[in-house]
Design a protein around this motif. Sequence first.
Motif, mmCIF file in Angstrom:
data_model
loop_
_atom_site.group_PDB
_atom_site.id
_atom_site.type_symbol
_atom_site.label_atom_id
_atom_site.label_comp_id
_atom_site.label_asym_id
_atom_site.label_seq_id
_atom_site.Cartn_x
_atom_site.Cartn_y
_atom_site.Cartn_z
ATOM 1 N N VAL A 1 0.853 -1.189 0.000
ATOM 2 C CA VAL A 1 0.000 0.000 0.000
ATOM 3 C C VAL A 1 0.892 1.244 0.000
ATOM 4 O O VAL A 1 1.860 1.327 0.757
ATOM 5 N N GLU A 2 0.542 2.204 -0.856
ATOM 6 C CA GLU A 2 1.298 3.435 -0.966
ATOM 7 C C GLU A 2 0.360 4.631 -0.999
ATOM 8 O O GLU A 2 -0.726 4.548 -1.581
ATOM 9 N N VAL A 3 0.775 5.726 -0.367
ATOM 10 C CA VAL A 3 0.072 7.004 -0.485
ATOM 11 C C VAL A 3 0.809 7.797 -1.556
ATOM 12 O O VAL A 3 2.025 7.994 -1.466
ATOM 13 N N ILE A 4 0.073 8.233 -2.577
ATOM 14 C CA ILE A 4 0.659 8.933 -3.711
ATOM 15 C C ILE A 4 0.208 10.384 -3.685
ATOM 16 O O ILE A 4 -0.990 10.656 -3.706
ATOM 17 N N ASP A 5 1.167 11.289 -3.614
ATOM 18 C CA ASP A 5 0.893 12.726 -3.677
ATOM 19 C C ASP A 5 1.154 13.155 -5.120
ATOM 20 O O ASP A 5 2.304 13.287 -5.543
ATOM 21 N N THR A 6 0.081 13.326 -5.878
ATOM 22 C CA THR A 6 0.226 13.611 -7.307
ATOM 23 C C THR A 6 0.681 15.040 -7.569
ATOM 24 O O THR A 6 1.218 15.321 -8.635
ATOM 25 N N TRP A 7 0.490 15.938 -6.610
ATOM 26 C CA TRP A 7 0.917 17.328 -6.799
ATOM 27 C C TRP A 7 2.425 17.463 -6.595
ATOM 28 O O TRP A 7 3.128 18.051 -7.402
ATOM 29 N N ASN A 8 2.934 16.888 -5.477
ATOM 30 C CA ASN A 8 4.365 16.973 -5.174
ATOM 31 C C ASN A 8 5.169 15.829 -5.788
ATOM 32 O O ASN A 8 6.386 15.779 -5.616
ATOM 33 N N MET A 9 4.475 14.912 -6.450
ATOM 34 C CA MET A 9 5.091 13.763 -7.117
ATOM 35 C C MET A 9 5.950 12.933 -6.157
ATOM 36 O O MET A 9 7.122 12.639 -6.424
ATOM 37 N N THR A 10 5.336 12.553 -5.018
ATOM 38 C CA THR A 10 6.016 11.701 -4.041
ATOM 39 C C THR A 10 5.162 10.472 -3.765
ATOM 40 O O THR A 10 3.939 10.490 -3.937
ATOM 41 N N VAL A 11 5.829 9.406 -3.355
ATOM 42 C CA VAL A 11 5.157 8.160 -2.996
ATOM 43 C C VAL A 11 5.674 7.740 -1.626
ATOM 44 O O VAL A 11 6.884 7.662 -1.412
ATOM 45 N N THR A 12 4.743 7.472 -0.696
ATOM 46 C CA THR A 12 5.099 7.042 0.649
ATOM 47 C C THR A 12 4.552 5.638 0.867
ATOM 48 O O THR A 12 3.346 5.420 0.785
ATOM 49 N N SER A 13 5.437 4.697 1.121
ATOM 50 C CA SER A 13 5.019 3.314 1.331
ATOM 51 C C SER A 13 4.451 3.146 2.737
ATOM 52 O O SER A 13 5.016 3.642 3.720
ATOM 53 N N LEU A 14 3.329 2.437 2.823
ATOM 54 C CA LEU A 14 2.731 2.105 4.119
ATOM 55 C C LEU A 14 2.996 0.653 4.482
ATOM 56 O O LEU A 14 2.490 0.164 5.482
ATOM 57 N N GLY A 15 3.755 -0.054 3.636
ATOM 58 C CA GLY A 15 4.087 -1.452 3.903
ATOM 59 C C GLY A 15 3.058 -2.398 3.327
ATOM 60 O O GLY A 15 2.183 -2.022 2.561
ATOM 61 N N ALA A 16 3.161 -3.654 3.736
ATOM 62 C CA ALA A 16 2.250 -4.701 3.249
ATOM 63 C C ALA A 16 1.074 -4.840 4.202
ATOM 64 O O ALA A 16 1.235 -4.778 5.417
ATOM 65 N N MET A 17 -0.110 -5.023 3.624
ATOM 66 C CA MET A 17 -1.331 -5.198 4.417
ATOM 67 C C MET A 17 -2.123 -6.371 3.859
ATOM 68 O O MET A 17 -2.070 -6.668 2.680
ATOM 69 N N ARG A 18 -2.879 -6.992 4.747
ATOM 70 C CA ARG A 18 -3.723 -8.126 4.364
ATOM 71 C C ARG A 18 -5.059 -7.970 5.064
ATOM 72 O O ARG A 18 -5.120 -7.570 6.220
#
Length: 52
Positions: A16-33
Amino acid sequence: MAWKHGGQSDDADYKVEVIDTWNMTVTSLGAMRGFHQVKMPGKQYMALGFVK
């Protein structure tokens, strides 16, 4: 803002990743199930990415 994701019929892990399309950054939240609640930043132009 919170977003709930769940109900996969398989028991797979999802990256799972949070994508900031304005600042063009990706922050990983790790693996989830299964069922999880993801707290989203209170900003515009945000997205979630799920990779099996």
